[in-house]
Design an enzyme around this catalytic site. Structure first.
Site, PDB file in Angstrom:
ATOM      1  N   GLU A  74      31.360  12.563   9.612  1.00 31.60           N
ATOM      2  CA  GLU A  74      32.274  12.665  10.546  1.00 31.60           C
ATOM      3  C   GLU A  74      31.990  12.371  11.929  1.00 31.60           C
ATOM      4  O   GLU A  74      32.778  12.442  12.978  1.00 31.60           O
ATOM      5  CB  GLU A  74      32.775  14.318  10.654  1.00 31.60           C
ATOM      6  CG  GLU A  74      31.669  15.209  10.822  1.00 31.60           C
ATOM      7  CD  GLU A  74      32.322  16.601  11.040  1.00 31.60           C
ATOM      8  OE1 GLU A  74      32.813  16.970  11.996  1.00 31.60           O
ATOM      9  OE2 GLU A  74      31.770  17.329  10.234  1.00 31.60           O
TER      10      GLU A  74
ATOM     11  N   ASP B 149      28.620  15.077   4.730  1.00 32.30           N
ATOM     12  CA  ASP B 149      29.539  15.596   5.785  1.00 32.30           C
ATOM     13  C   ASP B 149      29.395  14.373   6.670  1.00 32.30           C
ATOM     14  O   ASP B 149      28.567  14.162   7.593  1.00 32.30           O
ATOM     15  CB  ASP B 149      28.892  16.909   6.496  1.00 32.30           C
ATOM     16  CG  ASP B 149      29.942  17.178   7.816  1.00 32.30           C
ATOM     17  OD1 ASP B 149      30.579  16.456   8.321  1.00 32.30           O
ATOM     18  OD2 ASP B 149      29.713  18.365   8.471  1.00 32.30           O
TER      19      ASP B 149
ATOM     20  N   ASP C 116      32.387  27.668   5.032  1.00 34.51           N
ATOM     21  CA  ASP C 116      31.081  26.793   4.989  1.00 34.51           C
ATOM     22  C   ASP C 116      30.027  27.228   6.176  1.00 34.51           C
ATOM     23  O   ASP C 116      30.744  27.880   7.267  1.00 34.51           O
ATOM     24  CB  ASP C 116      31.196  25.442   5.261  1.00 34.51           C
ATOM     25  CG  ASP C 116      32.464  24.940   6.246  1.00 34.51           C
ATOM     26  OD1 ASP C 116      31.783  24.998   7.372  1.00 34.51           O
ATOM     27  OD2 ASP C 116      33.538  24.735   6.145  1.00 34.51           O
TER      28      ASP C 116
END
Length: 422
Positions: free
Chosen positions: A121, A119, A31
Site C-alpha cells: 500500500e 501488504d 489484523d
C-alpha cells in the site's frame, strides 16, 4: 494496517459483490502489529482469526516486529486461527522482494498452508507491470514455501498501481481489500460498501472495530481455515514453537497456573479476591502471575489478587522469543535514526540504551544494544496536563498495557517527568 481508507473510496468501489459468494464463511477477525502489544487481542468475543505482522521491508530496509511470535502464541491460546502478514514496500524492485522473502519466509511461526499476506500500500513505482511482477514474485515464493499467498491493499491504490487480474490469473481468490464505510465503531460489515472486485477472499471493513481503533476483517471464502484442520486452531496442519506454546496454554487447566504464567483477566470478572470491583480497563488485558495461593493468583503491575476462575491462560511457559537480535552491528552508511526505525524504536531510546553521548557518533563495526529482553524498548515522558488515558490514545496502546509494563499501582497517579515504557 497503516492505511486509512476514505468513505469516498468505498462508495466508488461499487455497491454489489461481483462474482463472489459471501455466504461461504463470514468469519470475522483482526489484523495485528506492534501497536497491539505482545498479546493477541480480539475486537469481538466471536472473532475466529487474526493476522499478525512479522515485519517487513521499507525504504530503510528490513525491519521486524518483536510482538509477532508472542501474538501468534497467545492468539492460539485464545482459540484464534493465526496467520501472518508482511509489509511489502518493494515498489517494482525484484531484488528488494527477494531480500524480503529470503529473510521472512524461514521465520514464519504460523502453520504451513496458513495465510502469508503481502501488504502492498506504499512505495509503488510508475510501472504497473513491474509492480505486479514484484508482487507475483513474492506470492510465488510464499506458495513455494508451503503457505497460502494473498495480496493486501485498497481498491483505488490497486487499480492505479497493480494489474490485479494478472495476480488472480495465477492466484484465484487471493485478494484482501480494505474499504471503510466511515470511522464510526463498526462491529459487522455493511455489504452495501463492499469493494466490488473479482477475487476478494477477505474484506477489511473497518479500522474502528472497537472503541480506540482496531481493524476488523471478514473472511468471505473460508480462506482463514487454511493451515487448520476443520478450522480448529488446536489442530494446525503443522506445528511451530509459537503454535505449540499457544496450544499448551489452551490445554493447561487453570488449577495448574504457576508463577511466570501470562494470564488475561476475563471480561466477566467482577471483583478482586479482596471484594473490590475490578476496573474495566483491567479486563481483557494480560498480566504476569507473580504469586499463587490456593485458588487465587497475584498479578504483576496491578499487584492485586484474583481468582483463577476469573482469568484465561495465554502463556504457560516463558514467552516465545522473537527472532530479533539483541544487538546490531553498525554498517557503513548507518545512522542511529535508521537503525532505530528498523527495530521499531526511537534514536533517543537507542542513545540512552547504549549510553551514547552524541547520537551522531556511530561507526562501522560498533555493536549496539537494540532490544531489552528481546523486545525493542520505547518510552514516553509525562508532560503537564497528561493523563494515562490520553497518553494511551496518543501512543496507540491500552491503559492496561501501560499500567502493566510500568508497574503502576494507581493509574490516576502519574507525574511530570515520569518515563513510561510502552
Amino acid at each position: 494496517m497503516r492505511s486509512k481508507i476514505m468513505l469516498g473510496f468505498a462508495v466508488c468501489a461499487g455497491l454489489f459483490l461481483c462474482g463472489q459468494n459471501v455466504q461461504a464463511s463470514r468469519a470475522q477477525g483482526t489484523d495485528l502489529s506492534r501497536y497491539q502489544g505482545y498479546t493477541a487481542v480480539k475486537g469481538q468475543a466471536s472473532d475466529e482469526f487474526a493476522i499478525s505482522q512479522i515485519g517487513g521491508i521499507n525504504s530503510g530496509g528490513i525491519y521486524t516486529q518483536a510482538t509477532y511470535q508472542s501474538q501468534v502464541a497467545t492468539g492460539i491460546a485464545q482459540g484464534l486461527r493465526m496467520h501472518t502478514y508482511i509489509w511489502y514496500q518493494v515498489g517494482s524492485d525484484i531484488f528488494k522482494a527477494k531480500q524480503c522473502m529470503d529473510y521472512f519466509l524461514p521465520r514464519i511461526q504460523t502453520p504451513k498452508n496458513s495465510i502469508v499476506a503481502l501488504d502492498y500500500e506504499d512505495g509503488a513505482s510508475c510501472d504497473q507491470s513491474a509492480n505486479t511482477d514484484a508482487i507475483i514474485y513474492g506470492m510465488r515464493r510464499i506458495k513455494q514455501s508451503g503457505y497460502t499467498p494473498i495480496y493486501y491493499s485498497y481498491k483505488p491504490y490497486t487499480l492505479l498501481h497493480v494489474d490485479y487480474k494478472r495476480i488472480l490469473a495465477e492466484f484465484p481468490n487471493s485478494l484482501w481489500i480494505a474499504a471503510y464505510k466511515d470511522y464510526s465503531v463498526t462491529t459487522t460489515p455493511d455489504y452495501a460498501y463492499f469493494p466490488s472486485m473479482d477475487g476478494v477472499a477477505q474484506w477489511q471493513f473497518t479500522s474502528c472495530y472497537r472503541a480506540g481503533g482496531l481493524d476488523g476483517n471478514v473472511d468471505l471464502t473460508g480462506i482463514t481455515d487454511s493451515g487448520y484442520k476443520n478450522g480448529n486452531p488446536e489442530k494446525p496442519e503443522t506445528h511451530t514453537p509459537a503454535v505449540d506454546a499457544g496450544i499448551k496454554a489452551d490445554n493447561t487447566p487453570k488449577r495448574d497456573i504457576s508463577v511466570g504464567y501470562t494470564v488475561k483477566v476475563n471480561y466477566s470478572a467482577s471483583r478482586w479476591t479482596t471484594g473490590q470491583y475490578i476496573p474495566s480497563f483491567i479486563k481483557g488485558n494480560s498480566y504476569k502471575v507473580i504469586q499463587v495461593s490456593g485458588n487465587k493468583v497475584l498479578l504483576d503491575g496491578v499487584m492485586s489478587w484474583i481468582n483463577k476462575s476469573d482469568v484465561e491462560i495465554l502463556q504457560a511457559t516463558a514467552p516465545v522469543q522473537s527472532n530479533n537480535s539483541s544487538y546490531y552491528t553498525v554498517r557503513y552508511g548507518d545512522t542511529l535514526g535508521g537503525i532505530a526505525y528498523r527495530y521499531g524504536t526511537t534514536w533517543q531510546n537507542l542513545q540512552a540504551l547504549n549510553g551514547l553521548s552524541n547520537p551522531n557518533w556511530v561507526y562501522p563495526g560498533q555493536r549496539l544494544k537494540v532490544t531489552v529482553n528481546g523486545y525493542a524498548q520505547r518510552a514516553y515522558t509525562v508532560r503537564r496536563g497528561d493523563t494515562l488515558s490520553g497518553i494511551s490514545a496518543r501512543l496507540g496502546v491500552s491503559v492496561g498495557h501501560l499500567v502493566q509494563v510500568n508497574r503502576i499501582g494507581n493509574p490516576n497517579r502519574i507525574y511530570i517527568g515520569q518515563r513510561l515504557v510502552y
